[in-house]
Design a protein around this motif. Structure first.
Motif, PDB file in Angstrom:
ATOM      1  N   SER A 192      12.147  10.628 -28.332  1.00  0.00           N
ATOM      2  CA  SER A 192      10.926   9.872 -28.601  1.00  0.00           C
ATOM      3  C   SER A 192       9.891  10.064 -27.499  1.00  0.00           C
ATOM      4  O   SER A 192       8.761   9.615 -27.636  1.00  0.00           O
ATOM      5  N   PHE A 219       4.718   7.013 -28.282  1.00  0.00           N
ATOM      6  CA  PHE A 219       6.080   7.512 -28.432  1.00  0.00           C
ATOM      7  C   PHE A 219       6.194   8.147 -29.813  1.00  0.00           C
ATOM      8  O   PHE A 219       5.391   7.872 -30.705  1.00  0.00           O
ATOM      9  N   GLY A 220       7.198   8.978 -29.975  1.00  0.00           N
ATOM     10  CA  GLY A 220       7.442   9.525 -31.299  1.00  0.00           C
ATOM     11  C   GLY A 220       8.160  10.834 -31.226  1.00  0.00           C
ATOM     12  O   GLY A 220       8.222  11.479 -30.171  1.00  0.00           O
ATOM     13  N   GLY A 221       8.728  11.226 -32.349  1.00  0.00           N
ATOM     14  CA  GLY A 221       9.439  12.487 -32.393  1.00  0.00           C
ATOM     15  C   GLY A 221      10.038  12.705 -33.760  1.00  0.00           C
ATOM     16  O   GLY A 221       9.728  11.985 -34.719  1.00  0.00           O
ATOM     17  N   VAL A 263       8.237  10.252 -36.717  1.00  0.00           N
ATOM     18  CA  VAL A 263       7.840   8.847 -36.680  1.00  0.00           C
ATOM     19  C   VAL A 263       7.269   8.586 -35.296  1.00  0.00           C
ATOM     20  O   VAL A 263       7.748   9.148 -34.314  1.00  0.00           O
ATOM     21  N   GLY A 264       6.244   7.774 -35.217  1.00  0.00           N
ATOM     22  CA  GLY A 264       5.670   7.521 -33.897  1.00  0.00           C
ATOM     23  C   GLY A 264       4.623   6.436 -33.914  1.00  0.00           C
ATOM     24  O   GLY A 264       4.247   5.914 -34.971  1.00  0.00           O
ATOM     25  N   GLY A 265       4.169   6.086 -32.719  1.00  0.00           N
ATOM     26  CA  GLY A 265       3.149   5.061 -32.574  1.00  0.00           C
ATOM     27  C   GLY A 265       2.898   4.774 -31.107  1.00  0.00           C
ATOM     28  O   GLY A 265       3.172   5.600 -30.231  1.00  0.00           O
TER      29      GLY A 265
END
Lengths: 464, 469
Positions: free
Chosen positions: B391, B400-402, B424-426
């Protein structure tokens, strides 16, 4: 240099005694020196590599390798590790020889430079860091800047019971500037890092223009839009292309994954996997590159290994075990993080070789998509053939033009599908090789570099 | 390895021979490490002992309102070696500068931080035998499985004696054990089944717990099969359930980047009282949870570890300090000076680095979201993320995300088919009023589970951005 010269005699004596107890024994001893300074406008911190020397001994035992490490190269330390190895040999006595041929190489090489970093003291390095800090002053919205400049001179001595002796001293030099912008509580940062193997001349590549460019980028990021999500035409910048090379045919072509039967690439060695314009190499012998080595930790010389040759998957990275298991030859890619860590098949400098398109041509061809810039992380799945790459920022491509700035994003996809989608690689004028580090799993980090030029394809992207 | 005599501890052997008027501190470690590496079900390599004994000397040179700090680590315990390391530290201190004219070093003798359970006695006394037995139990748990196996892996056990002394009279130390598991579990075979898939196990514990292996291997095998059959998710913004295994890769780094005295010094720490999350977001830093990898009676400067509230019902409460940053802000250390931190995880040896500010274990307070099943019902439709590739959170921006390594669709409040691929991230937490994971917390489960270095229930976030087909 000369960090290990006083201990070499004792290492040979220990090796000779252990060689009488088993079919093969080798030792890698390590020592380092250096200095780095960090300045952030509030504090100045110096750090030099620890006064830490040590050695790892590896022996062939029943059914596999066994090894023991010790910090310290004095007589008592070496007696301790000798006793540990003797216990391992007793516990698992060998009845055969290790796989593959043992290195008999005789190599002695140190980083050449006319401007050695060790001539710079604390005062001069501190002045350099303060100077670099001043480069981002005056850029609006920059709340803080962190500057790091440093060098590390590492010496490794490899000897084995087959007669190999490889002594190498490598000096890695690096400078970085990381400005942080803030507006209404929103923080954004960018950074510029330049490094390589050499002397003070490496730092000539750390310039005020590049530092200010990073500060301007950080500031513009305050107004960056959220990136698009879903399957898109993607144009990878040279650093993101580097991550692609590293994660796809770097980790995927580490032959220990073949031996473990956990590489999706194993069954397709020799086949065409991508377009004719795509060539990927690993080159530990690339002069001055961040991950240049002169020999690996099994005593094999570093070399250039072609992994993908004009679209055909032609080669893998080997240590002695994988080479023996797969009928290949060692490629100089057996590396330890340090004397406390085991060796694995590892990459060195891995990159996509330049193609013949221009950046503008690729943008026009993309027409609508997203340009991913400034790679920051990647991860591979050798079994499933997936990769993930994270980019710190990017731009939309609309109607064949680079338009709005977007914030950080991840790229995800099947390597083979991505290869099939590649439509162009830009020329050597865009070539860039970054400095970085790479782990095997979650540990065993060591210096690594990756790079390439602009590369056009299709993949899934999303906010990250 | 047997425990050393108190006076024989690495730090004390050095501290007793230091001279000079400037304040100083010595951090010492005596470590033995043992490893077994697997290739499939075969032992590929046995390592150990990997013996490491060393120390780090930190000196403090006060000049007006600043302090020069110098540090050097060494494994040379001779008089000459100690003198050389001390001179390195003193030379660096002459040119270094930190903006405080005052700082307090801890004092006291013996178990100054009290007792926290962090030592596996059996492993301490019989390291190689314990490791052999654990690996035998692991291999036994995979026996008879026709479509699941270990691809490769390692079990690494570290036995450490930590000791700290300083010029304020501190002489303390403790023993601790750490066990790191790293495996790839592969699902394969079957008539015309999908290509093989792997589930990755990365775990850090204070104890070897072979009796738990059978149940855990069942779970890993199920996950590997689900990875194998997973498909990318749909694209869009949707409800996402994140278990502690995923939060572990996000929260420590983003809280470490902003909720510390070093962030405050850089003017990027949030102001106390700022509302950064919903009322469901109550987050602690807790360095005394028994058996947690980041737990210990004391931090790496010798201050007792403690529990601090970072977010109280979404509002910023405390931030974390070590001795130097506490001095800069005229407050007290919270026991958060740690060495050897990298990417939110801790190295098995620490004396090579000076202390830096870091969280210990980040604990999200359980909420009223109920059981896992009830949380899924609340989600209705969305996805559950079991594992993100990496992430890679940004400690400053909170982004973050990955890639989704394993997830599940949630349909009508129930888990449905597995997800593999997509992103997915944010933003974990953003400026006041801006959307983030913390402001979009819709429900927090009622039962916390431990996943190094986080203790948390699963959470429901609505929405997060998902990239897929």
């Amino acid at each position: 240099m000369g960090e290990l010269s006083d201990a070499e005699g004792q290492l040979y004596h220990t090796l000779a005694r252990l060689a009488q107890r088993g079919p093969f024994v080798e030792v890698m001893a390590q020592g380092a020196t250096g200095l780095s300074v960090r300045f952030d406008g509030h504090s100045t911190t110096f750090q030099s590599p620890p006064r830490l020397r040590g050695a790892v001994f590896r022996v062939w035992t029943r059914g596999g390798w066994s090894e023991a490490s010790v910090s310290g190269l004095d007589e008592a330390s070496l007696r301790f590790v000798e006793g540990a190895i003797e216990r391992l040999l007793t516990r698992r006595p060998a009845h055969d020889s290790p796989p593959g041929a043992s290195s008999t190489a005789r190599i002695e090489k140190f980083t050449p430079t006319t401007r050695p970093m060790r001539d710079m003291g604390e005062e001069e390095m501190s002045a350099m860091a303060h100077d670099m800090f001043s480069w981002t002053e005056g850029v609006p919205d920059i709340r803080q800047t962190q500057v790091v400049v440093g060098w590390r001179e590492e010496e490794r001595l490899y000897i084995n019971s087959a007669g190999a002796r490889c002594l190498q001293g490598i000096t890695r030099v690096r400078g970085s500037v990381q400005p942080v912008a803030m507006e209404n509580g929103r923080l954004e940062s960018d950074y510029f890092i330049h490094g390589g193997v050499g002397g003070r001349e490496v730092l000539d590549g750390v310039t005020p223009e590049k530092a200010r460019q990073a500060a301007e980028c950080a500031r513009e990021m305050l107004h960056a839009k959220t990136p698009p999500a879903g399957k898109r035409t993607v144009l990878l910048s040279p650093s993101v292309t580097g991550y692609f090379a590293h994660e796809s045919f770097g980790h995927g072509a580490e032959a220990d994954q073949f031996v473990r039967d956990r590489s999706y690439l194993k069954p397709i060695l020799g086949q065409v996997v991508g377009p004719e314009m795509l060539t990927i190499v690993d080159n530990g012998a690339s002069p001055g590159a961040w991950s240049e080595i002169y020999c690996d930790d099994e005593g094999h010389p570093a070399q250039r290994t072609v992994l993908v040759d004009h679209g055909r998957f032609v080669g893998a990275l080997h240590d002695r075990d994988t080479a023996a298991a797969l009928g290949a030859v060692p490629t100089g890619n057996s590396r330890r993080s340090d004397f406390l860590s085991r060796s694995f098949v590892r990459m060195t400098n891995t990159y996509v070789e330049p193609g013949d398109r221009s950046f503008q041509e690729l943008v026009k061809e993309a027409r609508d998509g997203v340009l991913l810039e400034a790679g920051v992380a990647g991860i591979e799945d050798p079994q499933g053939g997936q990769i993930q790459i994270k980019a710190r920022r990017g731009h939309l491509i609309q109607n064949g033009e680079v338009t709005e700035l977007v914030s950080s994003m991840a790229l995800s996809g099947q390597v083979l599908e991505f290869l099939a989608s590649i439509r162009g690689v830009s020329g050597k004028e865009d070539f860039q090789l970054d400095t970085g580090s790479c782990g095997k799993g979650r540990t065993d980090f060591l210096p690594n570099s990756a790079g390439g030029t602009y590369l056009l394809g299709t993949a899934v992207v999303g906010q990250a | 390895m047997s425990s050393s005599q108190p006076g024989d501890a690495a730090a004390f052997r050095v501290g007793d021979r230091l001279t000079g008027q400037e304040p100083w501190e010595v951090f010492g470690e005596r470590i033995r490490r043992y490893e077994i590496h697997l290739n499939g079900d075969k032992i590929e390599m046995t390592r150990g002992p990997i013996a490491l004994e060393g120390y780090g000397i930190r000196v403090f040179r006060k000049r007006d309102n600043v302090t020069g700090i110098g540090y050097q680590a060494s494994n040379d315990f001779s008089d000459e070696g100690i003198r050389a390391a001390a001179e390195d530290a003193q030379r660096a201190a002459r040119y270094a500068s930190f903006p405080t004219g005052r700082f307090d070093l801890p004092s006291g003798h013996g178990a100054t931080g009290g007792i926290v359970e962090v030592l596996d006695r059996g492993l301490w006394e019989y390291p190689m035998d314990s490791l052999d037995a654990y690996v035998a139990a692991l291999r036994a748990a995979f026996e008879g499985r026709k479509q699941t196996a270990v691809s490769f892996g390692s079990v690494r056990a570290t036995l450490s004696e930590t000791s700290i002394c300083n010029s304020s009279g501190l002489r303390t130390g403790y023993g601790h054990t750490t066990v790191d598991l790293e495996f790839a579990v592969k699902a394969f075979g079957g008539a015309e089944g999908p290509a093989p898939g792997e589930y990755w196990v990365n775990d850090s514990d204070r104890r070897l717990q072979p009796k738990q292996l059978a149940g855990r291997v069942d779970e890993w095998a199920r996950y590997a099969e689900d990875v194998r059959r997973g498909r990318p998710p749909p694209t869009g913004e949707m409800a996402v359930v994140l278990p502690p295994t995923v939060l572990a890769g996000i929260l420590p780094i983003v809280f470490g980047g902003r909720f510390t005295g070093s962030a405050r010094l850089q003017q990027v720490a949030p102001e106390p009282g700022t509302k950064l999350g919903t009322d469901l977001a109550t987050v602690y830093d807790d360095g005394r949870i028994p058996w947690a990898p980041m737990s210990a009676p004391i931090d790496d400067e010798g201050f007792p570890q403690s529990r601090r509230t970072l977010l109280d019902h979404g509002a910023v409460s405390d931030i974390l300090y070590d001795s130097l940053h506490a001095g800069a802000f005229d407050t007290r250390s919270t026991g958060n000076g740690f060495r050897g931190m990298s990417f939110g995880f801790r190295s098995w040896f620490r004396f090579l680095q000076p202390p830096a500010l870091s969280p210990s274990t980040i604990a999200l307070s359980p909420g009223g979201g109920g059981t896992d099943a009830e949380l899924l019902e609340t989600a209705g439709d969305g996805i559950l993320i079991q594992q993100i590739g990496w992430s890679s959170p940004d400690p400053l921006t909170g982004a973050f995300g990955g890639e989704i390594r394993l997830g599940y669709r949630i349909q009508n409040g129930k888990l449905a088919e597995s997800i593999r691929g997509g992103t997915v991230g944010g933003i974990a937490f953003a400026s006041e009023g801006a959307p983030s994971l913390m402001t979009r917390l819709e429900a927090v489960g009622s039962t916390a589970a431990f996943s190094e270095p986080v203790s948390s229930p699963p959470v429901l976030v609505r929405p997060l951005a998902v990239g897929g087909v």
